[in-house]
Design a protein around this motif. Structure first.
Motif, PDB file in Angstrom:
ATOM      1  N   TYR A  97       0.852  -1.185   0.000  1.00 40.35           N
ATOM      2  CA  TYR A  97       0.000   0.000   0.000  1.00 40.35           C
ATOM      3  C   TYR A  97       0.888   1.235   0.000  1.00 40.35           C
ATOM      4  O   TYR A  97       2.005   1.210   0.531  1.00 40.35           O
ATOM      5  CB  TYR A  97      -0.910   0.012   1.228  1.00 40.35           C
ATOM      6  CG  TYR A  97      -1.917  -1.117   1.242  1.00 40.35           C
ATOM      7  CD1 TYR A  97      -3.223  -0.908   0.814  1.00 40.35           C
ATOM      8  CD2 TYR A  97      -1.554  -2.385   1.688  1.00 40.35           C
ATOM      9  CE1 TYR A  97      -4.151  -1.946   0.822  1.00 40.35           C
ATOM     10  CE2 TYR A  97      -2.470  -3.423   1.687  1.00 40.35           C
ATOM     11  CZ  TYR A  97      -3.768  -3.196   1.256  1.00 40.35           C
ATOM     12  OH  TYR A  97      -4.677  -4.223   1.251  1.00 40.35           O
ATOM     13  N   HIS A 121       0.679  -4.483  -5.979  1.00 42.62           N
ATOM     14  CA  HIS A 121      -0.095  -3.279  -5.683  1.00 42.62           C
ATOM     15  C   HIS A 121      -1.525  -3.484  -6.170  1.00 42.62           C
ATOM     16  O   HIS A 121      -1.837  -4.443  -6.889  1.00 42.62           O
ATOM     17  CB  HIS A 121       0.540  -2.038  -6.312  1.00 42.62           C
ATOM     18  CG  HIS A 121       0.770  -2.131  -7.784  1.00 42.62           C
ATOM     19  ND1 HIS A 121      -0.234  -1.929  -8.717  1.00 42.62           N
ATOM     20  CD2 HIS A 121       1.905  -2.396  -8.499  1.00 42.62           C
ATOM     21  CE1 HIS A 121       0.259  -2.060  -9.921  1.00 42.62           C
ATOM     22  NE2 HIS A 121       1.553  -2.350  -9.830  1.00 42.62           N
ATOM     23  N   SER A 151     -10.533  -0.434  -3.956  1.00 41.79           N
ATOM     24  CA  SER A 151      -9.551  -0.439  -2.868  1.00 41.79           C
ATOM     25  C   SER A 151     -10.040  -1.293  -1.698  1.00 41.79           C
ATOM     26  O   SER A 151      -9.244  -2.009  -1.069  1.00 41.79           O
ATOM     27  CB  SER A 151      -9.283   0.992  -2.402  1.00 41.79           C
ATOM     28  OG  SER A 151      -8.723   1.769  -3.440  1.00 41.79           O
ATOM     29  N   ALA A 155      -8.169  -4.543  -0.025  1.00 41.44           N
ATOM     30  CA  ALA A 155      -7.829  -4.633   1.397  1.00 41.44           C
ATOM     31  C   ALA A 155      -8.491  -5.845   2.052  1.00 41.44           C
ATOM     32  O   ALA A 155      -7.876  -6.528   2.880  1.00 41.44           O
ATOM     33  CB  ALA A 155      -8.242  -3.358   2.112  1.00 41.44           C
ATOM     34  N   PHE A 178      -6.540   5.212   1.918  1.00 40.88           N
ATOM     35  CA  PHE A 178      -5.938   4.270   2.858  1.00 40.88           C
ATOM     36  C   PHE A 178      -6.537   4.430   4.245  1.00 40.88           C
ATOM     37  O   PHE A 178      -6.867   3.423   4.909  1.00 40.88           O
ATOM     38  CB  PHE A 178      -4.421   4.483   2.922  1.00 40.88           C
ATOM     39  CG  PHE A 178      -3.731   3.524   3.865  1.00 40.88           C
ATOM     40  CD1 PHE A 178      -3.408   2.235   3.457  1.00 40.88           C
ATOM     41  CD2 PHE A 178      -3.415   3.903   5.165  1.00 40.88           C
ATOM     42  CE1 PHE A 178      -2.791   1.343   4.317  1.00 40.88           C
ATOM     43  CE2 PHE A 178      -2.797   3.027   6.036  1.00 40.88           C
ATOM     44  CZ  PHE A 178      -2.487   1.736   5.617  1.00 40.88           C
ATOM     45  N   GLU A 182      -8.990   1.375   3.211  1.00 42.17           N
ATOM     46  CA  GLU A 182      -8.087   0.219   3.204  1.00 42.17           C
ATOM     47  C   GLU A 182      -7.656  -0.198   4.612  1.00 42.17           C
ATOM     48  O   GLU A 182      -7.735  -1.391   4.953  1.00 42.17           O
ATOM     49  CB  GLU A 182      -6.863   0.533   2.332  1.00 42.17           C
ATOM     50  CG  GLU A 182      -7.221   0.718   0.866  1.00 42.17           C
ATOM     51  CD  GLU A 182      -6.051   1.204   0.034  1.00 42.17           C
ATOM     52  OE1 GLU A 182      -6.006   0.881  -1.174  1.00 42.17           O
ATOM     53  OE2 GLU A 182      -5.178   1.916   0.582  1.00 42.17           O
TER      54      GLU A 182
END
Length: 228
Positions: A97, A121, A151, A155, A178, A182
């Motif tokens: 990440y 990724h 995303s 995750a 994020f 995530e």
């Protein structure tokens, strides 16, 4: 008596076609013999079709799109179901990440690091170019929803150890993908053992040697500033 004989003789002669002057021209030809056909009546042509009505709410001053214009239009952002259909979970202990990278060249640098060092990724979990928002058409809200969807799936599919590329002394932005999507998915999904952190400006030659934890910390809690 002679007069009556002459009348009988004239009546017994056959009638022939003649023209003035006494010349016999014989039987007149028919239309079939001359191959004369009667004129054919042509069918009337149907009236031209009226033009299609303009779309609803179309203003006459705005030109209608041509077929070429329609072909050039970008597709809409994929839905969550579209993302699920295209998603492939990353291998265990291989998810990378990164966050806080604004420039395209920095994003590409982070992706290349993952590809060159055996990590994966988020874009590699989907078909080529699928996660590139530039190829789709829609609002900023639709763009954000699309990024959150692919995303979150990435995750939720992460298992084992994960890696975060983030320079020392920095924290993920509060509104970043994020931080909002995530990390909560990994923290609450019970599939991720730990998130190891290394700097973007000086990444290690071997990511498996990284020991610094982003989450959980040594006491088993969430990293500072990154709780629920």
């Amino acid at each position: 008596m002679a007069h009556l004989s002459l009348v009988r003789l004239q009546r017994s002669q056959p009638v022939s076609s003649a023209v003035p002057g006494g010349r016999n021209v014989g039987k007149l030809p028919t239309m079939e013999e001359y191959d004369i056909k009667p004129p054919q009546l042509q069918k009337p042509r149907p009236p031209p079709r009226p033009p299609p009505p303009p779309p609803l709410h179309h203003h006459p001053s705005i030109p209608l799109p041509t077929p070429t214009d329609l072909a050039r239009r970008k597709p809409s952002f994929p839905s969550l179901d579209d993302c699920k259909a295209k998603f492939t979970a990353p291998p265990k202990d291989k998810s990378l990440y990164f966050t806080g990278l604004k420039a395209r060249k920095d994003v590409n640098k982070a992706k290349k690091y993952a590809e060159d060092h055996g990590l994966v990724h988020v874009s590699q979990s989907y078909p080529a170019q699928f996660t590139d928002p530039g190829q789709y058409d829609g609002s900023a809200e639709e763009r954000r929803t699309f990024q959150e969807n692919f995303s979150r799936l990435y995750a939720e599919g992460t298992t084992g150890d994960a890696y975060l590329m983030l320079d020392d002394g920095k924290s993920p932005a509060a509104d970043s993908i994020f931080q909002t999507v995530e990390f909560p998915a990994m923290r609450d999904g019970a599939k991720v053992t730990k998130i190891l952190q290394f700097p973007f400006s000086d990444p290690p030659d071997d990511p498996t040697t990284v020991t610094k934890r982003f989450w959980p910390d040594d006491e088993g809690a969430a990293a500072p500033g990154n709780g629920p």
